[in-house]
Motif scaffolding. Structure first.
Motif, PDB file in Angstrom:
ATOM      1  N   ARG A  12       1.337  -1.446   0.172  1.00 13.82           N
ATOM      2  CA  ARG A  12       0.193   0.028   0.042  1.00 13.82           C
ATOM      3  C   ARG A  12       1.211   0.865  -0.719  1.00 13.82           C
ATOM      4  NH1 ARG A  12      -3.650  -0.823   5.288  1.00 13.82           N
ATOM      5  NH2 ARG A  12      -4.149   1.182   4.360  1.00 13.82           N
ATOM      6  N   PHE A  13       0.512   2.263  -0.633  1.00 14.21           N
ATOM      7  CA  PHE A  13       0.854   3.518  -0.607  1.00 14.21           C
ATOM      8  C   PHE A  13       2.511   3.561  -1.102  1.00 14.21           C
ATOM      9  CE2 PHE A  13      -1.089   3.205   3.802  1.00 14.21           C
ATOM     10  CZ  PHE A  13      -2.150   4.246   3.302  1.00 14.21           C
ATOM     11  N   THR A  14       2.753   2.726  -2.719  1.00 14.25           N
ATOM     12  CA  THR A  14       3.449   2.534  -2.869  1.00 14.25           C
ATOM     13  C   THR A  14       3.680   4.090  -3.845  1.00 14.25           C
ATOM     14  OG1 THR A  14       5.166   1.898  -4.711  1.00 14.25           O
ATOM     15  CG2 THR A  14       2.722   1.108  -4.627  1.00 14.25           C
ATOM     16  N   LEU A  15       5.288   4.513  -4.609  1.00 13.19           N
ATOM     17  CA  LEU A  15       4.306   5.574  -5.899  1.00 13.19           C
ATOM     18  C   LEU A  15       6.241   5.100  -6.603  1.00 13.19           C
ATOM     19  CD1 LEU A  15       6.005   8.377  -3.474  1.00 13.19           C
ATOM     20  CD2 LEU A  15       3.950   8.376  -4.362  1.00 13.19           C
ATOM     21  N   HIS A  16       5.510   3.945  -7.167  1.00 12.93           N
ATOM     22  CA  HIS A  16       6.109   2.781  -8.072  1.00 12.93           C
ATOM     23  C   HIS A  16       5.213   2.373  -8.755  1.00 12.93           C
ATOM     24  CE1 HIS A  16      10.530   3.660  -6.747  1.00 12.93           C
ATOM     25  NE2 HIS A  16       9.832   3.142  -5.415  1.00 12.93           N
ATOM     26  N   ASP A  17       5.621   2.265 -10.365  1.00 20.04           N
ATOM     27  CA  ASP A  17       4.777   1.019 -11.389  1.00 20.04           C
ATOM     28  C   ASP A  17       2.867   1.246 -11.107  1.00 20.04           C
ATOM     29  OD1 ASP A  17       7.145  -1.004 -10.704  1.00 20.04           O
ATOM     30  OD2 ASP A  17       5.385  -1.659  -9.203  1.00 20.04           O
ATOM     31  N   GLY A  18       3.460   2.680 -11.629  1.00 22.57           N
ATOM     32  CA  GLY A  18       2.489   4.130 -12.154  1.00 22.57           C
ATOM     33  C   GLY A  18       1.968   4.763 -11.210  1.00 22.57           C
ATOM     34  N   PRO A  19       1.357   6.082 -11.801  1.00 22.81           N
ATOM     35  CA  PRO A  19       1.074   7.424 -11.255  1.00 22.81           C
ATOM     36  C   PRO A  19       0.974   6.956  -9.792  1.00 22.81           C
ATOM     37  CG  PRO A  19      -0.452   7.173 -13.341  1.00 22.81           C
ATOM     38  CD  PRO A  19       0.239   5.846 -13.169  1.00 22.81           C
ATOM     39  N   GLY A  20       1.075   8.406  -8.888  1.00 25.18           N
ATOM     40  CA  GLY A  20       0.161   8.545  -8.200  1.00 25.18           C
ATOM     41  C   GLY A  20       0.823   7.949  -6.546  1.00 25.18           C
ATOM     42  N   LEU A  21      -0.482   7.548  -5.655  1.00 25.04           N
ATOM     43  CA  LEU A  21       0.352   6.968  -4.738  1.00 25.04           C
ATOM     44  C   LEU A  21      -1.192   5.195  -5.201  1.00 25.04           C
ATOM     45  CD1 LEU A  21      -0.851   8.179  -1.648  1.00 25.04           C
ATOM     46  CD2 LEU A  21       1.594   7.408  -1.913  1.00 25.04           C
ATOM     47  N   ARG A  22      -0.285   3.883  -4.698  1.00 23.02           N
ATOM     48  CA  ARG A  22      -1.406   3.274  -5.087  1.00 23.02           C
ATOM     49  C   ARG A  22      -1.215   2.251  -4.171  1.00 23.02           C
ATOM     50  NH1 ARG A  22      -1.520   4.855 -10.359  1.00 23.02           N
ATOM     51  NH2 ARG A  22      -2.824   2.543 -11.052  1.00 23.02           N
ATOM     52  N   THR A  23      -2.049   1.001  -4.344  1.00 22.58           N
ATOM     53  CA  THR A  23      -2.246  -0.214  -3.583  1.00 22.58           C
ATOM     54  C   THR A  23      -1.710  -1.120  -4.920  1.00 22.58           C
ATOM     55  OG1 THR A  23      -3.916   0.751  -2.187  1.00 22.58           O
ATOM     56  CG2 THR A  23      -3.629  -2.518  -3.022  1.00 22.58           C
ATOM     57  N   GLU A  24      -0.865  -2.272  -4.697  1.00 20.92           N
ATOM     58  CA  GLU A  24       0.419  -3.352  -5.765  1.00 20.92           C
ATOM     59  C   GLU A  24      -0.090  -4.663  -4.856  1.00 20.92           C
ATOM     60  OE1 GLU A  24       3.863  -3.636  -8.982  1.00 20.92           O
ATOM     61  OE2 GLU A  24       3.901  -2.090  -7.568  1.00 20.92           O
ATOM     62  N   LEU A  25      -1.167  -5.013  -6.132  1.00 23.91           N
ATOM     63  CA  LEU A  25      -1.180  -6.777  -5.367  1.00 23.91           C
ATOM     64  C   LEU A  25       0.428  -7.349  -6.576  1.00 23.91           C
ATOM     65  CD1 LEU A  25      -4.114  -4.768  -4.844  1.00 23.91           C
ATOM     66  CD2 LEU A  25      -4.756  -7.614  -4.686  1.00 23.91           C
ATOM     67  N   PHE A  26       0.539  -8.430  -6.137  1.00 28.32           N
ATOM     68  CA  PHE A  26       1.688  -9.239  -6.554  1.00 28.32           C
ATOM     69  C   PHE A  26       1.319 -10.424  -6.753  1.00 28.32           C
ATOM     70  CE2 PHE A  26       3.781  -5.812  -4.761  1.00 28.32           C
ATOM     71  CZ  PHE A  26       4.771  -5.386  -5.915  1.00 28.32           C
ATOM     72  N   LEU A  27       1.431 -11.446  -8.249  1.00 21.70           N
ATOM     73  CA  LEU A  27       0.331 -11.995  -8.025  1.00 21.70           C
ATOM     74  C   LEU A  27       1.792 -13.505  -8.080  1.00 21.70           C
ATOM     75  CD1 LEU A  27      -2.237 -10.902  -7.825  1.00 21.70           C
ATOM     76  CD2 LEU A  27      -2.728 -12.213  -9.717  1.00 21.70           C
ATOM     77  N   LYS A  28       0.804 -14.816  -7.676  1.00 20.25           N
ATOM     78  CA  LYS A  28       2.539 -16.167  -7.988  1.00 20.25           C
ATOM     79  C   LYS A  28       1.969 -16.583  -9.788  1.00 20.25           C
ATOM     80  CE  LYS A  28       3.958 -18.377  -5.175  1.00 20.25           C
ATOM     81  NZ  LYS A  28       5.053 -19.320  -4.856  1.00 20.25           N
ATOM     82  N   GLY A  29       3.069 -16.990  -9.882  1.00 22.53           N
ATOM     83  CA  GLY A  29       3.534 -17.751 -10.613  1.00 22.53           C
ATOM     84  C   GLY A  29       4.706 -16.486 -12.222  1.00 22.53           C
ATOM     85  N   CYS A  30       5.300 -17.376 -12.825  1.00 26.81           N
ATOM     86  CA  CYS A  30       6.088 -17.289 -13.687  1.00 26.81           C
ATOM     87  C   CYS A  30       7.300 -17.581 -14.922  1.00 26.81           C
ATOM     88  CB  CYS A  30       7.119 -15.923 -13.606  1.00 26.81           C
ATOM     89  SG  CYS A  30       7.572 -13.878 -14.482  1.00 26.81           S
ATOM     90  N   PRO A  31       6.445 -17.192 -16.029  1.00 28.76           N
ATOM     91  CA  PRO A  31       7.296 -18.832 -16.709  1.00 28.76           C
ATOM     92  C   PRO A  31       8.743 -18.119 -17.126  1.00 28.76           C
ATOM     93  CG  PRO A  31       5.976 -16.282 -18.170  1.00 28.76           C
ATOM     94  CD  PRO A  31       5.834 -16.622 -17.045  1.00 28.76           C
ATOM     95  N   MET A  32       9.303 -17.174 -16.550  1.00 31.14           N
ATOM     96  CA  MET A  32      10.370 -16.378 -16.898  1.00 31.14           C
ATOM     97  C   MET A  32      11.357 -16.689 -15.681  1.00 31.14           C
ATOM     98  SD  MET A  32      11.186 -13.244 -18.869  1.00 31.14           S
ATOM     99  CE  MET A  32       9.663 -12.975 -20.069  1.00 31.14           C
ATOM    100  N   THR A  33      12.610 -17.142 -15.505  1.00 30.72           N
ATOM    101  CA  THR A  33      13.147 -17.417 -14.169  1.00 30.72           C
ATOM    102  C   THR A  33      14.888 -16.438 -14.527  1.00 30.72           C
ATOM    103  OG1 THR A  33      14.288 -19.297 -15.044  1.00 30.72           O
ATOM    104  CG2 THR A  33      12.265 -19.529 -13.794  1.00 30.72           C
TER     105      THR A  33
END
Length: 316
Positions: A12-33
């Motif tokens: 919560r309250f992140t200033l990264h990954d988009g404009p303004g103050l944000r809530t960011e959810l990180f989801l499991k699973g990636c095809p890359m390593t």
């Protein structure tokens, strides 16, 4: 609402990954390593347990993990201290993690419903409105859970909340299509223009990624593009020039911002906790001189007419 997602972090309250103050959810699973990835706990699609060996009190003095986990085969001890956990054999992930008084066991991932996520998101709506912020979903690769994200973004838009989706774009286009109606901003990387070098260091080629980037810009969608500048991989000017050519010719320059992410040794302790080798272990750099090189790359990109900055803070 019926979909559930496996979420391994919420900021919560992140200033990264988009404009303004944000809530960011990180989801499991990636095809890359990717060798430099700071979140190896995002690779698996399943809930995982990691072990911070130095924190373990010992089986003899504590042993609460043994009491919490009935399957003895799931726990591995060395010299009386917990060394590893087989997440596939654990009968109760949260029970095992909660039982440890020393925080030697870390659970990565929990199953959350769309409504449970919205309850968290709604807490900060006033800040989104004031700052031009909103919600960002990232990974791992959240396209692996595209139906869940699509449903979440529908609910966000119902409540007037801006949405941003961060993706590798290494996915079938159909998974992208379900997100198109309710995604305001897209974020993606270009890691390397040579598909063979890309495959050596990330585990996959770049053909699908570049093709999907072309498709998203053809639809004239808001796109923030990133280059993680990695030593001994993609920082040479030959690759940088090829990347600029691709942005200008194939993407028609339709990029809101090109962000350069300077390499940092992040998440090394998580690799150890999961028993995964760290791909950048032998790489050493002079931080000051490397940062100057990244700034020179930004100057080059801006000189080519591509709006470029160093870092992930995005101005409204």
């Amino acid at each position: 609402m019926s979909n559930k997602g496996i979420v391994f972090n919420i900021q919560r309250f992140t200033l990264h990954d988009g404009p303004g103050l944000r809530t960011e959810l990180f989801l499991k699973g990636c095809p890359m390593t990717c060798d430099w990835c700071g979140n190896p706990e995002s690779w698996s699609t399943q809930i995982e347990l990691g072990v911070y060996k130095k924190k373990c009190i010992s089986k003899k003095k504590c042993g609460l993990c043994v009491l919490a986990e009935p399957n003895e085969e799931a726990l591995s001890f060395r010299r009386g201290k917990l060394e590893a956990i087989d997440s596939k054999k654990v009968s109760n992930h949260s029970g095992c993690a909660l039982a440890c008084p020393a925080d030697a066991i870390k659970q990565w991932g929990e199953e959350l419903s769309v409504e449970e996520c919205m309850e968290i998101i709604r807490k900060d709506k006033e800040y989104y409105d004031q700052s031009g912020g909103g919600v960002t979903v990232s990974g791992g690769e959240a396209l692996l859970q595209s139906d869940f994200v699509a449903e979440l973004f529908v609910e966000c838009k119902k409540e007037g909340i801006q949405t941003c989706f961060e993706t590798t774009f290494h996915s079938n286009w159909k998974k992208v299509e379900v997100l198109l109606p309710n995604t305001d901003i897209w974020i993606s990387d270009i890691k390397h223009m040579d598909t063979n070098i890309h495959r050596e260091r990330t585990g996959v080629g770049n053909e699908v990624i570049l093709n999907n980037l072309k498709k998203i810009t053809e639809l004239d969608r808001e796109l923030i593009l990133r280059i993680p500048v990695i030593p001994e991989f993609n920082e040479d000017m030959g690759n940088i020039e090829a990347t600029a050519d691709f942005i200008l010719s194939e993407l028609k320059g339709r990029v809101r911002t090109l962000q350069l992410l300077s390499f940092m040794r992040l998440g090394v302790e998580k690799y150890e906790a999961l028993g995964i080798p760290y791909g950048m272990e032998g790489v050493k750099i002079n931080r000051k001189s490397f940062q100057k090189h990244v700034e020179r790359i930004a100057d080059y990109m801006n000189g080519r007419g591509i709006h470029c900055l160093v870092g992930t803070k995005e101005k409204q």
